[in-house]
Design a protein around this motif. Structure first.
Motif, PDB file in Angstrom:
ATOM      1  N   THR A  61       6.553  36.210 -20.424  1.00  0.00           N
ATOM      2  CA  THR A  61       7.991  36.490 -20.386  1.00  0.00           C
ATOM      3  C   THR A  61       8.787  35.223 -20.643  1.00  0.00           C
ATOM      4  O   THR A  61       9.741  35.220 -21.441  1.00  0.00           O
ATOM      5  N   ASN A  62       8.415  34.135 -19.984  1.00  0.00           N
ATOM      6  CA  ASN A  62       9.110  32.861 -20.201  1.00  0.00           C
ATOM      7  C   ASN A  62       8.987  32.410 -21.652  1.00  0.00           C
ATOM      8  O   ASN A  62       9.982  31.996 -22.278  1.00  0.00           O
ATOM      9  N   ILE A  63       7.789  32.472 -22.199  1.00  0.00           N
ATOM     10  CA  ILE A  63       7.562  32.043 -23.576  1.00  0.00           C
ATOM     11  C   ILE A  63       8.345  32.921 -24.549  1.00  0.00           C
ATOM     12  O   ILE A  63       8.931  32.426 -25.530  1.00  0.00           O
ATOM     13  N   ALA A  64       8.394  34.228 -24.281  1.00  0.00           N
ATOM     14  CA  ALA A  64       9.134  35.149 -25.145  1.00  0.00           C
ATOM     15  C   ALA A  64      10.625  34.825 -25.144  1.00  0.00           C
ATOM     16  O   ALA A  64      11.296  34.914 -26.183  1.00  0.00           O
ATOM     17  N   VAL A  65      11.158  34.417 -23.986  1.00  0.00           N
ATOM     18  CA  VAL A  65      12.569  34.032 -23.889  1.00  0.00           C
ATOM     19  C   VAL A  65      12.830  32.789 -24.745  1.00  0.00           C
ATOM     20  O   VAL A  65      13.777  32.753 -25.550  1.00  0.00           O
ATOM     21  N   VAL A  66      12.000  31.771 -24.589  1.00  0.00           N
ATOM     22  CA  VAL A  66      12.201  30.511 -25.312  1.00  0.00           C
ATOM     23  C   VAL A  66      12.082  30.722 -26.821  1.00  0.00           C
ATOM     24  O   VAL A  66      12.825  30.117 -27.606  1.00  0.00           O
ATOM     25  N   CYS A  67      11.164  31.600 -27.223  1.00  0.00           N
ATOM     26  CA  CYS A  67      10.973  31.872 -28.655  1.00  0.00           C
ATOM     27  C   CYS A  67      12.014  32.837 -29.211  1.00  0.00           C
ATOM     28  O   CYS A  67      12.045  33.084 -30.425  1.00  0.00           O
ATOM     29  N   GLY A  68      12.852  33.393 -28.345  1.00  0.00           N
ATOM     30  CA  GLY A  68      13.917  34.280 -28.797  1.00  0.00           C
ATOM     31  C   GLY A  68      13.511  35.716 -28.985  1.00  0.00           C
ATOM     32  O   GLY A  68      14.236  36.500 -29.611  1.00  0.00           O
ATOM     33  N   PHE A  69      12.367  36.115 -28.414  1.00  0.00           N
ATOM     34  CA  PHE A  69      11.898  37.488 -28.573  1.00  0.00           C
ATOM     35  C   PHE A  69      12.575  38.453 -27.605  1.00  0.00           C
ATOM     36  O   PHE A  69      12.657  39.657 -27.884  1.00  0.00           O
ATOM     37  N   ILE A  70      13.021  37.961 -26.456  1.00  0.00           N
ATOM     38  CA  ILE A  70      13.725  38.780 -25.470  1.00  0.00           C
ATOM     39  C   ILE A  70      14.884  37.967 -24.906  1.00  0.00           C
ATOM     40  O   ILE A  70      14.904  36.730 -25.030  1.00  0.00           O
ATOM     41  N   PRO A  71      15.874  38.615 -24.276  1.00  0.00           N
ATOM     42  CA  PRO A  71      17.010  37.875 -23.700  1.00  0.00           C
ATOM     43  C   PRO A  71      16.565  36.936 -22.579  1.00  0.00           C
ATOM     44  O   PRO A  71      15.493  37.103 -21.984  1.00  0.00           O
ATOM     45  N   ALA A  72      17.413  35.960 -22.294  1.00  0.00           N
ATOM     46  CA  ALA A  72      17.139  34.991 -21.224  1.00  0.00           C
ATOM     47  C   ALA A  72      16.978  35.719 -19.892  1.00  0.00           C
ATOM     48  O   ALA A  72      17.728  36.654 -19.587  1.00  0.00           O
ATOM     49  N   THR A  73      15.989  35.284 -19.112  1.00  0.00           N
ATOM     50  CA  THR A  73      15.671  35.980 -17.860  1.00  0.00           C
ATOM     51  C   THR A  73      15.729  35.095 -16.621  1.00  0.00           C
ATOM     52  O   THR A  73      15.882  35.593 -15.520  1.00  0.00           O
ATOM     53  N   GLY A  74      15.534  33.807 -16.763  1.00  0.00           N
ATOM     54  CA  GLY A  74      15.446  32.947 -15.585  1.00  0.00           C
ATOM     55  C   GLY A  74      14.066  32.914 -14.979  1.00  0.00           C
ATOM     56  O   GLY A  74      13.876  32.389 -13.877  1.00  0.00           O
ATOM     57  N   ILE A  75      13.070  33.473 -15.685  1.00  0.00           N
ATOM     58  CA  ILE A  75      11.683  33.465 -15.210  1.00  0.00           C
ATOM     59  C   ILE A  75      11.042  32.137 -15.599  1.00  0.00           C
ATOM     60  O   ILE A  75      11.057  31.758 -16.773  1.00  0.00           O
ATOM     61  N   PRO A  76      10.452  31.391 -14.645  1.00  0.00           N
ATOM     62  CA  PRO A  76       9.841  30.087 -14.971  1.00  0.00           C
ATOM     63  C   PRO A  76       8.468  30.242 -15.607  1.00  0.00           C
ATOM     64  O   PRO A  76       7.845  31.314 -15.525  1.00  0.00           O
ATOM     65  N   LEU A  77       7.999  29.176 -16.241  1.00  0.00           N
ATOM     66  CA  LEU A  77       6.650  29.136 -16.798  1.00  0.00           C
ATOM     67  C   LEU A  77       5.720  28.594 -15.715  1.00  0.00           C
ATOM     68  O   LEU A  77       5.844  27.442 -15.307  1.00  0.00           O
ATOM     69  N   PRO A  78       4.790  29.392 -15.215  1.00  0.00           N
ATOM     70  CA  PRO A  78       3.950  28.976 -14.083  1.00  0.00           C
ATOM     71  C   PRO A  78       3.245  27.642 -14.328  1.00  0.00           C
ATOM     72  O   PRO A  78       2.627  27.447 -15.382  1.00  0.00           O
ATOM     73  N   LEU A  79       3.368  26.726 -13.352  1.00  0.00           N
ATOM     74  CA  LEU A  79       2.742  25.401 -13.336  1.00  0.00           C
ATOM     75  C   LEU A  79       3.366  24.431 -14.318  1.00  0.00           C
ATOM     76  O   LEU A  79       3.022  23.250 -14.313  1.00  0.00           O
ATOM     77  N   PHE A  80       4.312  24.879 -15.149  1.00  0.00           N
ATOM     78  CA  PHE A  80       4.971  24.002 -16.110  1.00  0.00           C
ATOM     79  C   PHE A  80       6.420  23.740 -15.713  1.00  0.00           C
ATOM     80  O   PHE A  80       6.874  22.599 -15.745  1.00  0.00           O
ATOM     81  N   SER A  81       7.141  24.790 -15.358  1.00  0.00           N
ATOM     82  CA  SER A  81       8.540  24.650 -14.982  1.00  0.00           C
ATOM     83  C   SER A  81       8.669  24.004 -13.603  1.00  0.00           C
ATOM     84  O   SER A  81       7.795  24.176 -12.746  1.00  0.00           O
ATOM     85  N   ALA A  82       9.764  23.270 -13.414  1.00  0.00           N
ATOM     86  CA  ALA A  82      10.054  22.728 -12.092  1.00  0.00           C
ATOM     87  C   ALA A  82      10.278  23.888 -11.134  1.00  0.00           C
ATOM     88  O   ALA A  82      10.992  24.835 -11.448  1.00  0.00           O
ATOM     89  N   GLY A  83       9.679  23.833  -9.983  1.00  0.00           N
ATOM     90  CA  GLY A  83       9.800  24.919  -9.011  1.00  0.00           C
ATOM     91  C   GLY A  83       8.545  25.017  -8.178  1.00  0.00           C
ATOM     92  O   GLY A  83       7.516  25.511  -8.650  1.00  0.00           O
ATOM     93  N   GLY A  84       8.633  24.527  -6.965  1.00  0.00           N
ATOM     94  CA  GLY A  84       7.451  24.475  -6.116  1.00  0.00           C
ATOM     95  C   GLY A  84       6.964  25.829  -5.654  1.00  0.00           C
ATOM     96  O   GLY A  84       5.761  26.043  -5.501  1.00  0.00           O
ATOM     97  N   SER A  85       7.878  26.777  -5.450  1.00  0.00           N
ATOM     98  CA  SER A  85       7.482  28.095  -4.944  1.00  0.00           C
ATOM     99  C   SER A  85       6.518  28.780  -5.895  1.00  0.00           C
ATOM    100  O   SER A  85       5.479  29.305  -5.485  1.00  0.00           O
ATOM    101  N   THR A  86       6.861  28.776  -7.183  1.00  0.00           N
ATOM    102  CA  THR A  86       6.012  29.420  -8.181  1.00  0.00           C
ATOM    103  C   THR A  86       4.657  28.734  -8.269  1.00  0.00           C
ATOM    104  O   THR A  86       3.611  29.398  -8.360  1.00  0.00           O
ATOM    105  N   SER A  87       4.655  27.414  -8.252  1.00  0.00           N
ATOM    106  CA  SER A  87       3.391  26.671  -8.343  1.00  0.00           C
ATOM    107  C   SER A  87       2.496  26.958  -7.147  1.00  0.00           C
ATOM    108  O   SER A  87       1.281  27.155  -7.295  1.00  0.00           O
TER     109      SER A  87
END
Length: 390
Positions: A339-365
């Protein structure tokens, strides 16, 4: 007498040695994938965040140090999750589900809920923030896996098998949605829905649930004007290049600027301020700019291999709970990444979903690593097709 004792000890020792030899090992390939994803994610986060960290927090290492702390906690959680007896864990899953929902409701206790960007999604204790919806991402999968095992062969029984699960799914989804987090709620619902399909839910119920879910998603989407604007800016970002379409167009430029091999590590210009949240939701764009198509392909391959190994673990599982849990846990991570990759590539609208282990955000990691630990646990106890242990 003494000879008998010695012989007895030999029997015991031989039995113990055989038990140690036959004890199933972790899936080595899966373990290597976890290390690669964590290492590449940390590297990408540092590269995408050091400029912002230095400008705002006077430290280029601000985000990477925080991520290291969470990765350390997650590693500890993964070790526990990989060793805990699954039968023991299964007994406490309803309680875990109940506690997860309760922790999410703490967001509405004055002084605990932290609001940012119009969304109240984080608990703040002692200066540390945590996104409790991540707990539901994990606990709901385990709950449904337990219920599907319990109701095996009865998934056409609406009142006894379907309704109890649907109630928990709906409550969990609404709790997350009430945090102004439509994307996470939709993702959690989608994974739960797929698990019910895999569990043998009646085609009639599948159609009804799919229709109700689609209608609810439409209503939720229409309820907030900014969500409609996101869809419109995704469909035609050039119509508002400096406003709603800015992020989509800038991410596209970053990916295009990378070419085949990229500009080189640390050489992104978009992260210097042109691309908002470069270290968060759009870290994949910086990977594309610095590592090019090769870097993008590498991330795709790593997550693809993760999905392949995760679903393979589900197929090889020696009981229904493990099968459903492995399927749901794998889907929870893989769908989030795609979902995150699809947003960045422009395949779907922006969602606010992080990329696991890549995006800043300790909760997801943290939760992602615990999920990895549970998958390792299942892989260690699952037989391969030849009848041996995986």
């Amino acid at each position: 007498m003494s000879g008998y004792s010695i012989q007895g000890r030999q029997v015991v020792n031989n039995s113990f040695s055989a038990q140690k030899i036959n004890e199933p090992a972790f899936d080595a390939v899966f373990l290597i994938l976890i290390v690669l994803l964590s290492g590449m994610g940390l590297t990408a986060l540092f590269s995408s965040s050091y400029h912002f960290g230095e400008a705002v927090f006077d430290s280029p290492f601000y985000f990477v140090v925080k991520q290291l702390v969470w990765l350390s906690l997650g590693t500890g959680g993964a070790v526990v999750a990989s060793r805990i007896p699954l039968d023991f864990l299964k007994n406490y899953i309803p309680a875990i589900m109940f506690v997860s929902i309760g922790i999410n409701l703490l967001l509405y206790v004055p002084g605990l809920g932290f609001e940012s960007g119009g969304a109240k999604r984080w608990l703040e204790l002692g200066g540390v923030t945590f996104q409790p919806s991540e707990l539901i991402r994990l606990s709901l999968v385990l709950y449904i896996a337990k219920m599907l095992e319990k109701n095996k062969g009865r998934m056409k029984d609406l009142s006894k098998a379907i309704v109890p699960q649907l109630l928990v799914i709906v409550v969990s989804t609404l709790v997350v949605y009430s945090q102004n987090d439509f994307s996470s709620a939709a993702l959690i619902f989608a994974v739960a829905f797929l698990m019910l399909i895999m569990g043998g839910m009646s085609p009639v119920f599948i159609l009804i649930m799919g229709a109700i879910g689609s209608l609810a998603a439409y209503i939720m989407l229409k309820s907030k004007p900014y969500r409609i604007n996101r869809v419109l800016s995704w469909l035609n970002p050039e119509s508002d290049p400096s406003g709603a379409g800015y992020q989509v167009l800038t991410a596209r430029k970053a990916l295009q600027a990378g070419g085949l091999w990229g500009k080189g590590a640390g050489q992104s210009t978009m992260k210097l301020g042109a691309l908002p949240q470069a270290h968060s939701d759009f870290v994949f764009a910086i990977i594309g700019e610095e590592a090019g198509f090769i870097g993008i392909l590498t991330v795709f391959i790593l997550f693809g291999l993760f999905a392949w190994k995760g679903y393979s673990i589900a197929l090889k599982a020696d009981n229904d709970f493990k099968k459903y849990a492995a399927f749901g846990l794998t889907s929870a991570v893989y769908f989030q990444a795609m979902t995150n990759i699809a947003v960045v590539c422009g395949f779907i609208p922006a969602t606010g979903i992080p990329l696991p282990l890549f995006s800043a955000g300790g909760s997801t990691s943290l939760i992602t690593l615990i999920i990895f630990g549970l998958l390792l646990n299942i892989s260690r106890r699952s037989p391969d097709k030849s009848g041996g242990e995986a």
